[in-house]
Design a protein around this motif. Structure first.
Motif, PDB file in Angstrom:
ATOM      1  N   PRO A  31       0.816  -1.216   0.000  1.00 54.91           N
ATOM      2  CA  PRO A  31       0.000   0.000   0.000  1.00 54.91           C
ATOM      3  C   PRO A  31       0.851   1.269   0.000  1.00 54.91           C
ATOM      4  O   PRO A  31       0.377   2.325  -0.405  1.00 54.91           O
ATOM      5  N   GLU A  32       2.126   1.147   0.410  1.00 55.44           N
ATOM      6  CA  GLU A  32       3.007   2.328   0.436  1.00 55.44           C
ATOM      7  C   GLU A  32       3.448   2.728  -0.970  1.00 55.44           C
ATOM      8  O   GLU A  32       3.973   3.824  -1.168  1.00 55.44           O
ATOM      9  N   LEU A  33       3.306   1.811  -1.939  1.00 56.08           N
ATOM     10  CA  LEU A  33       3.794   2.096  -3.303  1.00 56.08           C
ATOM     11  C   LEU A  33       2.613   2.335  -4.234  1.00 56.08           C
ATOM     12  O   LEU A  33       1.519   1.838  -3.993  1.00 56.08           O
ATOM     13  N   LYS A  34       2.846   3.090  -5.298  1.00 54.56           N
ATOM     14  CA  LYS A  34       1.781   3.258  -6.290  1.00 54.56           C
ATOM     15  C   LYS A  34       2.377   3.236  -7.699  1.00 54.56           C
ATOM     16  O   LYS A  34       3.496   3.721  -7.927  1.00 54.56           O
ATOM     17  N   LEU A  35       1.608   2.642  -8.596  1.00 55.97           N
ATOM     18  CA  LEU A  35       2.057   2.581  -9.989  1.00 55.97           C
ATOM     19  C   LEU A  35       1.981   3.969 -10.598  1.00 55.97           C
ATOM     20  O   LEU A  35       1.088   4.758 -10.248  1.00 55.97           O
ATOM     21  N   VAL A  36       2.878   4.267 -11.497  1.00 56.12           N
ATOM     22  CA  VAL A  36       2.782   5.514 -12.268  1.00 56.12           C
ATOM     23  C   VAL A  36       2.614   5.085 -13.721  1.00 56.12           C
ATOM     24  O   VAL A  36       3.457   4.381 -14.270  1.00 56.12           O
ATOM     25  N   GLY A  37       1.486   5.484 -14.332  1.00 54.28           N
ATOM     26  CA  GLY A  37       1.218   5.069 -15.719  1.00 54.28           C
ATOM     27  C   GLY A  37       0.654   3.662 -15.768  1.00 54.28           C
ATOM     28  O   GLY A  37       0.476   3.010 -14.737  1.00 54.28           O
ATOM     29  N   ASP A  38       0.355   3.208 -16.994  1.00 49.54           N
ATOM     30  CA  ASP A  38      -0.325   1.922 -17.148  1.00 49.54           C
ATOM     31  C   ASP A  38       0.429   1.018 -18.113  1.00 49.54           C
ATOM     32  O   ASP A  38      -0.156   0.362 -18.970  1.00 49.54           O
ATOM     33  N   SER A  39       1.759   1.007 -17.993  1.00 47.71           N
ATOM     34  CA  SER A  39       2.541   0.286 -18.995  1.00 47.71           C
ATOM     35  C   SER A  39       2.341  -1.214 -18.956  1.00 47.71           C
ATOM     36  O   SER A  39       2.130  -1.805 -17.892  1.00 47.71           O
ATOM     37  N   LEU A  40       2.454  -1.825 -20.127  1.00 45.26           N
ATOM     38  CA  LEU A  40       2.365  -3.280 -20.227  1.00 45.26           C
ATOM     39  C   LEU A  40       3.683  -3.968 -19.883  1.00 45.26           C
ATOM     40  O   LEU A  40       3.719  -5.160 -19.661  1.00 45.26           O
ATOM     41  N   TRP A  41       4.794  -3.185 -19.910  1.00 48.13           N
ATOM     42  CA  TRP A  41       6.072  -3.883 -19.694  1.00 48.13           C
ATOM     43  C   TRP A  41       7.168  -3.049 -19.028  1.00 48.13           C
ATOM     44  O   TRP A  41       8.183  -3.586 -18.586  1.00 48.13           O
ATOM     45  N   ASN A  42       6.959  -1.731 -18.937  1.00 50.49           N
ATOM     46  CA  ASN A  42       7.983  -0.877 -18.310  1.00 50.49           C
ATOM     47  C   ASN A  42       7.309  -0.290 -17.061  1.00 50.49           C
ATOM     48  O   ASN A  42       6.669   0.745 -17.112  1.00 50.49           O
ATOM     49  N   ILE A  43       7.468  -0.986 -15.958  1.00 50.62           N
ATOM     50  CA  ILE A  43       6.640  -0.729 -14.780  1.00 50.62           C
ATOM     51  C   ILE A  43       7.274   0.362 -13.912  1.00 50.62           C
ATOM     52  O   ILE A  43       8.348   0.168 -13.335  1.00 50.62           O
ATOM     53  N   ALA A  44       6.572   1.501 -13.823  1.00 54.67           N
ATOM     54  CA  ALA A  44       7.072   2.625 -13.016  1.00 54.67           C
ATOM     55  C   ALA A  44       6.262   2.705 -11.726  1.00 54.67           C
ATOM     56  O   ALA A  44       5.046   2.493 -11.733  1.00 54.67           O
ATOM     57  N   PHE A  45       6.952   2.996 -10.637  1.00 57.72           N
ATOM     58  CA  PHE A  45       6.244   3.124  -9.363  1.00 57.72           C
ATOM     59  C   PHE A  45       6.926   4.145  -8.465  1.00 57.72           C
ATOM     60  O   PHE A  45       8.123   4.355  -8.519  1.00 57.72           O
ATOM     61  N   GLY A  46       6.065   4.803  -7.668  1.00 57.67           N
ATOM     62  CA  GLY A  46       6.545   5.805  -6.724  1.00 57.67           C
ATOM     63  C   GLY A  46       5.850   5.588  -5.390  1.00 57.67           C
ATOM     64  O   GLY A  46       5.279   4.521  -5.139  1.00 57.67           O
ATOM     65  N   SER A  47       5.905   6.626  -4.551  1.00 57.24           N
ATOM     66  CA  SER A  47       5.275   6.487  -3.240  1.00 57.24           C
ATOM     67  C   SER A  47       4.904   7.865  -2.697  1.00 57.24           C
ATOM     68  O   SER A  47       5.650   8.830  -2.894  1.00 57.24           O
ATOM     69  N   ASP A  48       3.736   7.926  -2.034  1.00 56.17           N
ATOM     70  CA  ASP A  48       3.376   9.174  -1.343  1.00 56.17           C
ATOM     71  C   ASP A  48       3.883   9.153   0.094  1.00 56.17           C
ATOM     72  O   ASP A  48       3.854  10.155   0.792  1.00 56.17           O
TER      73      ASP A  48
END
Ligand SMILES: Cc1ncc(COP(=O)(O)O)c(C=O)c1O
Length: 372
Positions: free
Chosen positions: A255-272
């Motif tokens: 729950p601490e992480l969140k996806l950025v964008g909706d990529s099918l293969w280049n998975i980006a994630f950040g955190s608030d």
């Protein structure tokens, strides 16, 4: 062989008999060549003395290299919360000097596809070119619909797309030093041909930026495409998309992480909640190497073939959990890693030192120490 590489790429990206292309040395050369072609088209065909191009902020900086080298005016469009270009901004900023728009199919930061069909409609409405940067995504996204994954159409099947780049040296599995740039109509390719008839060395005609080039790289690219074939590419893409699904699941399980964008293969994630670069430090300590992003701060895991091996996603899920715990109680307030392109998540110098530190780093890469 070059003609066949171009024809095979045009076939994969839904070109037609009116599609022509070039084989270049990489994504950057494909992009700068496309930008030059639009500048020349603007000058030669539309009589625009200072052609201008609109591109999203997420488009690769190789476009900016072209704007810098070829003195092209540019307008940088913002992106929405899904990291896709703001179409209202693009519409509102088209002016008498605008010659082309840029969209990306598989952005470097977040792997997302800009709304290419809408950009195509805008381009057609205003008589503009539209370049799609498929350098990173072209050869992998090409198989997604066949494999049952929904995505925004992005290639030459989309009306209004007048050029697309796709790197054979990325998901075409050729050696570094090769990319394909397709133009539709193919006359656009001629805009950047250089013809000098009065040179003492003979009438000179050159199709692109390169002079002498490596036949070895061209033949290796050709061999790579033929040996994998469409079925080989599709089967690797299937493994990559499946691996990406598992990596995405590992990320969203926190729950601490969140996806950025909706990529099918280049998975980006950040955190608030956490400093994402502490998460990166935790992953780095366990042997993982993510790329650091900024605006917003995030990491991406761009899945490639080696990552599809059995056990990799389970190991990642285990280590990501450890890295999240590490980031909850980091040993130092300032993370070691940051967002430096091409530097494997190295620390980003403070803004006021960035230009000098980056130039010093580039110098250092190209110099040996004092010889003893
Ligand atoms: C979307 C995109 N475009 C262009 C490029 C530039 O490609 P190259 O490094 O081959 O010049 C990259 C590189 O990663 C990219 O991700």
């Amino acid at each position: 062989m070059e003609a066949e590489i171009i024809a095979m790429t045009a076939d994969i990206l839904h070109g037609d008999e009116n599609t022509g292309g070039l084989v270049t040395s990489g994504g950057t050369e494909s992009l700068v060549t496309a930008m030059l072609a639009y500048r020349e088209w603007g000058r030669n065909t539309r009589g625009i003395a200072r052609p201008q191009i609109i591109m999203p902020v997420t488009a690769h900086p190789a476009h900016s290299k072209a704007f810098h080298w070829f003195d092209i005016d540019t307008i940088i469009a913002p992106v929405d919360e899904n990291q896709k270009v703001d179409l209202d901004f693009v519409r509102a900023h088209i002016g008498p000097n605008t010659v082309a728009l840029v969209g990306t199919a598989g952005t470097y930061p977040h792997g997302v596809i800009d709304p290419i069909p809408e950009l195509g409609r805008i381009a057609l409405e205003h008589g503009l070119g539209l370049h799609v940067d498929g350098c990173l995504g072209g050869f992998i996204l090409a198989w997604a619909s066949d494999l049952g994954y929904d995505h925004t159409p992005f290639d030459l099947s989309v009306p209004g797309v007048t050029s697309i780049s796709a790197d054979t040296h990325k998901y075409g599995y050729a050696l570094k030093g090769s990319s394909v740039l397709l133009f539709r109509p193919k006359e656009l390719r001629r805009e950047q041909y250089l013809l000098i008839d009065g040179w003492p060395g003979g009438a000179y005609a050159s199709p692109g930026m390169g002079g002498s080039r490596s036949g070895g790289l061209i033949s290796a690219t050709w061999a790579s495409m033929l040996s994998f074939g469409k079925s080989g590419y599709r089967s690797i893409a299937k493994d990559i998309f499946r691996t990406a699904d598992e990596i995405r699941a590992a990320v969203v399980s926190h729950p601490e992480l969140k996806l950025v964008g909706d990529s099918l293969w280049n998975i980006a994630f950040g955190s608030d909640e956490l400093d994402i670069f502490h998460v990166n430090d935790g992953l780095a300590d366990l042997g993982w190497r993510m790329n650091g992003l900024q605006l917003p701060p995030a990491l991406h895991f761009c899945i490639t073939r080696p990552n599809t091996q059995p056990g990799v996603t389970a190991d990642f899920a285990r280590d990501l959990a450890r890295a999240v715990s590490y980031a909850q109680n980091p040993p130092n307030p300032r993370p070691r890693s940051g967002a430096m392109y091409g530097a494997g998540g190295a620390a980003r110098p403070p803004r006021e030192q960035l230009a000098k530190a980056s130039a010093d780093r580039l110098d250092a890469i190209h110099e040996v120490g004092p010889l003893t």
